[in-house]
Write an enzyme that holds these catalytic residues in place. Structure first.
Site, PDB file in Angstrom:
ATOM      1  N   ASP A   1       7.858   3.088  -2.830  1.00 25.47           N
ATOM      2  CA  ASP A   1       6.741   3.828  -2.252  1.00 25.47           C
ATOM      3  C   ASP A   1       5.937   4.524  -3.353  1.00 25.47           C
ATOM      4  O   ASP A   1       6.417   5.478  -3.981  1.00 25.47           O
ATOM      5  CB  ASP A   1       7.325   4.843  -1.261  1.00 25.47           C
ATOM      6  CG  ASP A   1       6.255   5.678  -0.586  1.00 25.47           C
ATOM      7  OD1 ASP A   1       5.089   5.672  -1.054  1.00 25.47           O
ATOM      8  OD2 ASP A   1       6.584   6.346   0.411  1.00 25.47           O
ATOM      9  N   GLY A   2       4.727   4.055  -3.571  1.00 28.85           N
ATOM     10  CA  GLY A   2       3.883   4.614  -4.624  1.00 28.85           C
ATOM     11  C   GLY A   2       3.525   6.068  -4.378  1.00 28.85           C
ATOM     12  O   GLY A   2       3.433   6.870  -5.327  1.00 28.85           O
TER      13      GLY A   2
ATOM     14  N   ASP B   1      -4.950   0.423  -6.342  1.00 21.92           N
ATOM     15  CA  ASP B   1      -5.380  -0.963  -6.147  1.00 21.92           C
ATOM     16  C   ASP B   1      -4.678  -1.475  -4.892  1.00 21.92           C
ATOM     17  O   ASP B   1      -3.812  -2.333  -4.941  1.00 21.92           O
ATOM     18  CB  ASP B   1      -4.980  -1.762  -7.392  1.00 21.92           C
ATOM     19  CG  ASP B   1      -5.385  -3.224  -7.307  1.00 21.92           C
ATOM     20  OD1 ASP B   1      -6.099  -3.592  -6.373  1.00 21.92           O
ATOM     21  OD2 ASP B   1      -4.959  -3.980  -8.200  1.00 21.92           O
ATOM     22  N   SER B   2      -5.053  -0.890  -3.768  1.00 18.11           N
ATOM     23  CA  SER B   2      -4.391  -1.219  -2.500  1.00 18.11           C
ATOM     24  C   SER B   2      -5.380  -1.952  -1.599  1.00 18.11           C
ATOM     25  O   SER B   2      -6.526  -2.183  -1.968  1.00 18.11           O
ATOM     26  CB  SER B   2      -3.949   0.072  -1.813  1.00 18.11           C
ATOM     27  OG  SER B   2      -5.075   0.767  -1.329  1.00 18.11           O
ATOM     28  N   THR B   3      -4.903  -2.318  -0.441  1.00 16.88           N
ATOM     29  CA  THR B   3      -5.847  -2.854   0.552  1.00 16.88           C
ATOM     30  C   THR B   3      -6.792  -1.728   0.961  1.00 16.88           C
ATOM     31  O   THR B   3      -6.556  -0.554   0.703  1.00 16.88           O
ATOM     32  CB  THR B   3      -5.061  -3.386   1.770  1.00 16.88           C
ATOM     33  OG1 THR B   3      -4.119  -2.396   2.165  1.00 16.88           O
ATOM     34  CG2 THR B   3      -4.337  -4.670   1.410  1.00 16.88           C
TER      35      THR B   3
END
Lengths: 281, 281
Positions: B137-138, B155-157
């Site tokens: 989990d970032g 840099d995720s959805t």
């Protein structure tokens, strides 16, 4: 009516699709024209099954073509549009109170007719008293003009594939004669804008077009613009002139009537990515 | 293998498609991941049937996210990437000789694993000795950091749909707590970059995200970038900071290793169209 899906294929591996009701379908002497009414994007036009515009996003492309070009011209009075039968380019031009004459030279009357019927906002400028609509061969009309226009906007389908194939005579809008006539038809300080294509998807053709225009004209600048509804994010036009340095410096934009474009965008559009810089070497 | 077509639907009326051979298909705890080998665009990744990247065009998005952010930071040494399991962002970061530490915090090991197997160019940076890959989990990793990073790249959805729905807790990458932890994890002068979405296609969600970030941080700038293979031509990220004025002025780009990005593009990306300016009011 029943919703249908229409595919727009660009490469062997990629394309887009639009779904909606077919509200007009004309097969003219020149091309196949479909208008689709969509739930999310208004009316969408396909020509020969390529997405040309959507009612909700067309302004990005039309505003770049017209306002980038005109911001390089001190006092534009007369403009020729070659192609552009959907009316979008003419409608942008009609937003300038200082323009006295707009000529639309469109080959295919069917495009103008169905656009007038189903795209009233795009075609508003066609009814402007300053506008002359001339159905017929735009290259032939151009050949008869001498020092007549401050700006010429070639709002046609992409020319980079023809350039790539080397078949310069296949498309009358990329012959040497055509560009000679462009030069002759422009007033001193005049600027021409031509839609080119996508440097990502048509690398070879675009490279050839860049070199061609840079060889033919003293000043040539490609510009990039987002084009929602076209494939690729880096759609590209070019502006060129023999005696205009192509700096977007005249702030006579009809700013309150523009959805997207402003003078910051003008400068941003002329910022070229490395891949385009390399193509131009 | 037999070529198949994969649809990527964005609105009720519009989407894109890609055709090729399915070379990997993983259904992880978090998502559905497909890799398609295409004839024209190399390997393409879909997550939950949304096009994430193509091998031939991913650089546009990755280069904007990384190099625009880093050009605002005088001497970046340590960078955290949240998401970005395809490796593209880390690989761009590894091009800076001055960077000493790159942490990738990716939730889904399957994305990293299939990317390493089928996208060697994108994942090259994951093997760099300066890179730490932390699967998990970032947001939780972030919460443990204090003054550790010069830059954080999310840099995720897309997060704009959650913002639009007002469900701030649905996506851990848009909670107030997350942004508080961002602030705490950054070094003085640090800059965070977050992928947002398309202002054309997600108008309401983007407007809410713009206001949110502008309220939370002293400095916030959205930037637009072409994203071939995403719908819409005006894909958008945002950079934000409490104590960095977000001017792309440090010319330490690894220029000879960049396909697209340069300092002119940095300035062009920050030129905002009228529709985005209006959303930010």
């Amino acid at each position: 009516m029943t919703k249908q899906r229409y595919d727009d294929q660009h490469t062997a591996s990629y394309g887009s699709w639009v779904e909606g009701d077919l509200i007009a379908h004309e097969t003219s002497e020149w091309q196949d024209i479909k208008l689709i009414r969509t739930e999310a994007h208004g009316v969408v036009m396909l020509i020969d099954d390529v997405l040309m515009l959507s009612e909700d996003t067309h302004h990005v492309y039309h505003e770049h073509m017209v306002h980038l070009t005109l911001s390089c011209i001190e006092n534009p009075k007369s403009v020729l549009v070659i192609g552009g039968g959907d009316g979008g380019t003419v409608t942008e031009l009609a937003k300038y109170p200082g323009i006295e004459r707009i000529v639309l030279a469109e080959l295919d009357e069917a495009v103008v007719r169905v656009s007038e019927q189903y795209l009233p906002e795009l075609t508003a400028g066609l009814k402007d008293p300053r506008t002359e609509v001339r159905i017929g061969d735009g290259a032939a009309y151009l050949a008869e003009q001498t020092g007549a226009f401050d700006a010429i906007i070639i709002d046609s389908t992409d020319v980079c594939e023809e350039a790539h194939a080397g078949a310069q005579t296949a498309n009358p809008l990329v012959t040497d004669e055509f560009y000679d006539n462009i030069r002759k038809a422009m007033k001193p300080g005049g600027v021409t804008c031509q839609m080119l294509g996508s440097p990502t998807f048509y690398t070879n053709g675009m490279s050839l077009m860049y070199h061609r225009l840079a060889d033919l004209f003293t000043h040539f600048k490609p510009f990039l613009m987002p084009c929602p509804f076209y494939i690729s994010g880096d759609w590209c036009g070019g502006i060129f002139s023999d005696d205009n340095s192509l700096e977007p410096k005249y702030e006579h934009l009809p700013a309150d009537k523009l959805v997207y474009f402003n003078m910051d965008i003008a400068k941003g559009a002329l910022a070229l990515p490395n891949n385009v810089r390399r193509m131009m070497k």
